[in-house]
Design a protein around this motif. Structure first.
Motif, PDB file in Angstrom:
ATOM      1  N   VAL A 199      11.740 -28.846  17.103  1.00 50.78           N
ATOM      2  CA  VAL A 199      11.757 -29.630  18.337  1.00 50.78           C
ATOM      3  C   VAL A 199      12.179 -31.056  17.995  1.00 50.78           C
ATOM      4  O   VAL A 199      12.265 -31.427  16.822  1.00 50.78           O
ATOM      5  N   ASP A 200      12.432 -31.853  19.010  1.00 49.52           N
ATOM      6  CA  ASP A 200      12.840 -33.241  18.818  1.00 49.52           C
ATOM      7  C   ASP A 200      11.716 -34.009  18.129  1.00 49.52           C
ATOM      8  O   ASP A 200      10.668 -34.273  18.721  1.00 49.52           O
ATOM      9  N   ALA A 201      11.912 -34.365  16.876  1.00 49.92           N
ATOM     10  CA  ALA A 201      10.871 -35.017  16.077  1.00 49.92           C
ATOM     11  C   ALA A 201      10.530 -36.403  16.624  1.00 49.92           C
ATOM     12  O   ALA A 201       9.372 -36.811  16.596  1.00 49.92           O
ATOM     13  N   THR A 202      11.525 -37.114  17.136  1.00 54.68           N
ATOM     14  CA  THR A 202      11.270 -38.452  17.670  1.00 54.68           C
ATOM     15  C   THR A 202      10.354 -38.393  18.885  1.00 54.68           C
ATOM     16  O   THR A 202       9.394 -39.160  18.991  1.00 54.68           O
ATOM     17  N   LEU A 203      10.623 -37.480  19.791  1.00 54.71           N
ATOM     18  CA  LEU A 203       9.768 -37.307  20.970  1.00 54.71           C
ATOM     19  C   LEU A 203       8.365 -36.875  20.555  1.00 54.71           C
ATOM     20  O   LEU A 203       7.371 -37.422  21.041  1.00 54.71           O
ATOM     21  N   GLU A 248       8.184 -25.457  17.517  1.00 52.88           N
ATOM     22  CA  GLU A 248       7.822 -25.042  18.868  1.00 52.88           C
ATOM     23  C   GLU A 248       6.326 -24.772  19.018  1.00 52.88           C
ATOM     24  O   GLU A 248       5.735 -25.142  20.027  1.00 52.88           O
ATOM     25  N   ASP A 249       5.698 -24.124  18.035  1.00 53.21           N
ATOM     26  CA  ASP A 249       4.271 -23.830  18.167  1.00 53.21           C
ATOM     27  C   ASP A 249       3.433 -25.108  18.087  1.00 53.21           C
ATOM     28  O   ASP A 249       2.400 -25.224  18.762  1.00 53.21           O
ATOM     29  N   HIS A 250       3.886 -26.097  17.322  1.00 54.53           N
ATOM     30  CA  HIS A 250       3.194 -27.386  17.272  1.00 54.53           C
ATOM     31  C   HIS A 250       3.328 -28.094  18.624  1.00 54.53           C
ATOM     32  O   HIS A 250       2.362 -28.660  19.138  1.00 54.53           O
ATOM     33  N   TRP A 251       4.542 -28.045  19.193  1.00 56.36           N
ATOM     34  CA  TRP A 251       4.790 -28.669  20.487  1.00 56.36           C
ATOM     35  C   TRP A 251       3.972 -27.997  21.579  1.00 56.36           C
ATOM     36  O   TRP A 251       3.478 -28.663  22.498  1.00 56.36           O
ATOM     37  N   ALA A 252       3.804 -26.693  21.496  1.00 57.35           N
ATOM     38  CA  ALA A 252       2.984 -25.977  22.485  1.00 57.35           C
ATOM     39  C   ALA A 252       1.540 -26.474  22.442  1.00 57.35           C
ATOM     40  O   ALA A 252       0.890 -26.621  23.484  1.00 57.35           O
ATOM     41  N   ALA A 253       1.023 -26.755  21.247  1.00 56.29           N
ATOM     42  CA  ALA A 253      -0.340 -27.280  21.116  1.00 56.29           C
ATOM     43  C   ALA A 253      -0.432 -28.687  21.708  1.00 56.29           C
ATOM     44  O   ALA A 253      -1.435 -29.033  22.350  1.00 56.29           O
ATOM     45  N   VAL A 254       0.602 -29.494  21.531  1.00 59.33           N
ATOM     46  CA  VAL A 254       0.618 -30.838  22.109  1.00 59.33           C
ATOM     47  C   VAL A 254       0.671 -30.755  23.630  1.00 59.33           C
ATOM     48  O   VAL A 254      -0.029 -31.493  24.332  1.00 59.33           O
ATOM     49  N   LYS A 255       1.477 -29.836  24.156  1.00 52.90           N
ATOM     50  CA  LYS A 255       1.554 -29.674  25.597  1.00 52.90           C
ATOM     51  C   LYS A 255       0.221 -29.215  26.177  1.00 52.90           C
ATOM     52  O   LYS A 255      -0.185 -29.678  27.250  1.00 52.90           O
ATOM     53  N   ARG A 256      -0.493 -28.363  25.463  1.00 52.66           N
ATOM     54  CA  ARG A 256      -1.826 -27.940  25.909  1.00 52.66           C
ATOM     55  C   ARG A 256      -2.772 -29.137  25.951  1.00 52.66           C
ATOM     56  O   ARG A 256      -3.546 -29.305  26.894  1.00 52.66           O
ATOM     57  N   VAL A 293      -5.915 -34.345  18.374  1.00 50.72           N
ATOM     58  CA  VAL A 293      -4.820 -35.273  18.076  1.00 50.72           C
ATOM     59  C   VAL A 293      -4.600 -35.351  16.561  1.00 50.72           C
ATOM     60  O   VAL A 293      -3.469 -35.322  16.086  1.00 50.72           O
ATOM     61  N   GLY A 294      -5.678 -35.415  15.799  1.00 53.90           N
ATOM     62  CA  GLY A 294      -5.564 -35.418  14.345  1.00 53.90           C
ATOM     63  C   GLY A 294      -4.941 -34.143  13.814  1.00 53.90           C
ATOM     64  O   GLY A 294      -4.160 -34.165  12.853  1.00 53.90           O
ATOM     65  N   TYR A 295      -5.268 -33.016  14.443  1.00 52.82           N
ATOM     66  CA  TYR A 295      -4.738 -31.725  14.005  1.00 52.82           C
ATOM     67  C   TYR A 295      -3.225 -31.641  14.228  1.00 52.82           C
ATOM     68  O   TYR A 295      -2.477 -31.283  13.315  1.00 52.82           O
ATOM     69  N   VAL A 296      -2.758 -31.997  15.425  1.00 52.26           N
ATOM     70  CA  VAL A 296      -1.312 -31.917  15.690  1.00 52.26           C
ATOM     71  C   VAL A 296      -0.556 -33.044  14.998  1.00 52.26           C
ATOM     72  O   VAL A 296       0.656 -32.942  14.780  1.00 52.26           O
ATOM     73  N   ASN A 297      -1.264 -34.094  14.615  1.00 52.37           N
ATOM     74  CA  ASN A 297      -0.664 -35.205  13.877  1.00 52.37           C
ATOM     75  C   ASN A 297      -0.174 -34.762  12.494  1.00 52.37           C
ATOM     76  O   ASN A 297       0.757 -35.342  11.944  1.00 52.37           O
ATOM     77  N   ARG A 298      -0.761 -33.721  11.943  1.00 53.08           N
ATOM     78  CA  ARG A 298      -0.399 -33.235  10.610  1.00 53.08           C
ATOM     79  C   ARG A 298       1.040 -32.716  10.530  1.00 53.08           C
ATOM     80  O   ARG A 298       1.595 -32.581   9.449  1.00 53.08           O
ATOM     81  N   PHE A 299       1.638 -32.408  11.669  1.00 52.36           N
ATOM     82  CA  PHE A 299       2.936 -31.741  11.683  1.00 52.36           C
ATOM     83  C   PHE A 299       4.066 -32.654  12.147  1.00 52.36           C
ATOM     84  O   PHE A 299       5.120 -32.186  12.550  1.00 52.36           O
ATOM     85  N   MET A 300       3.872 -33.966  12.036  1.00 51.07           N
ATOM     86  CA  MET A 300       4.897 -34.900  12.506  1.00 51.07           C
ATOM     87  C   MET A 300       6.149 -34.898  11.634  1.00 51.07           C
ATOM     88  O   MET A 300       7.221 -35.258  12.097  1.00 51.07           O
ATOM     89  N   GLU A 301       6.032 -34.489  10.392  1.00 51.77           N
ATOM     90  CA  GLU A 301       7.187 -34.494   9.498  1.00 51.77           C
ATOM     91  C   GLU A 301       8.262 -33.504   9.950  1.00 51.77           C
ATOM     92  O   GLU A 301       9.451 -33.824   9.945  1.00 51.77           O
ATOM     93  N   ASP A 302       7.842 -32.322  10.367  1.00 47.85           N
ATOM     94  CA  ASP A 302       8.780 -31.281  10.768  1.00 47.85           C
ATOM     95  C   ASP A 302       8.180 -30.470  11.921  1.00 47.85           C
ATOM     96  O   ASP A 302       7.753 -29.334  11.737  1.00 47.85           O
ATOM     97  N   PRO A 303       8.138 -31.049  13.136  1.00 52.36           N
ATOM     98  CA  PRO A 303       7.495 -30.356  14.261  1.00 52.36           C
ATOM     99  C   PRO A 303       8.293 -29.148  14.730  1.00 52.36           C
ATOM    100  O   PRO A 303       9.525 -29.166  14.760  1.00 52.36           O
ATOM    101  N   ILE A 337       2.630 -38.176  20.074  1.00 54.42           N
ATOM    102  CA  ILE A 337       1.436 -38.206  19.220  1.00 54.42           C
ATOM    103  C   ILE A 337       0.943 -39.644  19.064  1.00 54.42           C
ATOM    104  O   ILE A 337      -0.262 -39.911  19.118  1.00 54.42           O
ATOM    105  N   GLY A 338       1.847 -40.588  18.901  1.00 54.43           N
ATOM    106  CA  GLY A 338       1.462 -41.995  18.816  1.00 54.43           C
ATOM    107  C   GLY A 338       0.753 -42.465  20.078  1.00 54.43           C
ATOM    108  O   GLY A 338      -0.256 -43.172  20.013  1.00 54.43           O
ATOM    109  N   GLY A 339       1.255 -42.047  21.229  1.00 49.85           N
ATOM    110  CA  GLY A 339       0.599 -42.385  22.496  1.00 49.85           C
ATOM    111  C   GLY A 339      -0.772 -41.754  22.611  1.00 49.85           C
ATOM    112  O   GLY A 339      -1.724 -42.386  23.091  1.00 49.85           O
ATOM    113  N   LEU A 340      -0.895 -40.527  22.156  1.00 55.26           N
ATOM    114  CA  LEU A 340      -2.199 -39.857  22.184  1.00 55.26           C
ATOM    115  C   LEU A 340      -3.175 -40.505  21.212  1.00 55.26           C
ATOM    116  O   LEU A 340      -4.367 -40.615  21.494  1.00 55.26           O
TER     117      LEU A 340
END
Length: 133
Positions: A64-68, A102-110, A90-100, A73-76
């Motif tokens: 997914v778009d890593a910048t977005l 679709e499944d990571h993005w789905a967790a952020v959307k939830r 937020v800490g959990y999904v923060n772990r995947f910022m290097e290479d996000p 995540i920064g806003g959260l």
């Protein structure tokens, strides 16, 4: 130094000072974050994460778009200052910022859907008599 009056807004936190309590509100910031992420019209949910969700860095789903992802995540992370209930997720999904992925993005959307359901929550500090127990 000059007196600017009663504090009413500071770092995207609205401060309301009444006779009975001091209230901190970040609903405007939360709404802006939801709008910016494209989740302003989403349906709210009552849980932060799926039960027993296992995310890994070795995910093979689409990128997914890593910048977005990083921006959201920064806003959260900023929202965590007032909303401690989302701190772990937020800490959990923060772990995947290097290479996000679709499944990571789905967790952020939830998580954003959960935040949508709690937009109007505020922190209230009731005034006390000033005596210690």
């Amino acid at each position: 130094m000059s007196d600017l009056g009663v504090l009413s807004y500071y770092l995207d936190i609205e401060v309301r000072q009444g006779k009975e309590a001091l209230t901190l509100d970040q609903s405007a910031y939360t709404s802006k974050l939801l709008e910016w992420s494209g989740m302003a019209e989403c349906k709210p949910c009552v849980t932060l994460m799926e039960e027993r969700l296992k995310l890994t860095k070795a995910s093979t789903t689409a990128k997914v778009d890593a910048t977005l992802y990083r921006s959201i995540i920064g806003g959260l992370r900023y929202l965590v200052h007032k909303r401690l209930d989302i701190a772990f997720t937020v800490g959990y999904v923060n772990r995947f910022m290097e290479d996000p992925r679709e499944d990571h993005w789905a967790a952020v959307k939830r998580l954003l859907r959960y935040v949508k359901g709690m937009v109007d929550q505020v922190i209230v500090f009731p005034k006390t008599s000033g005596t210690l127990p």
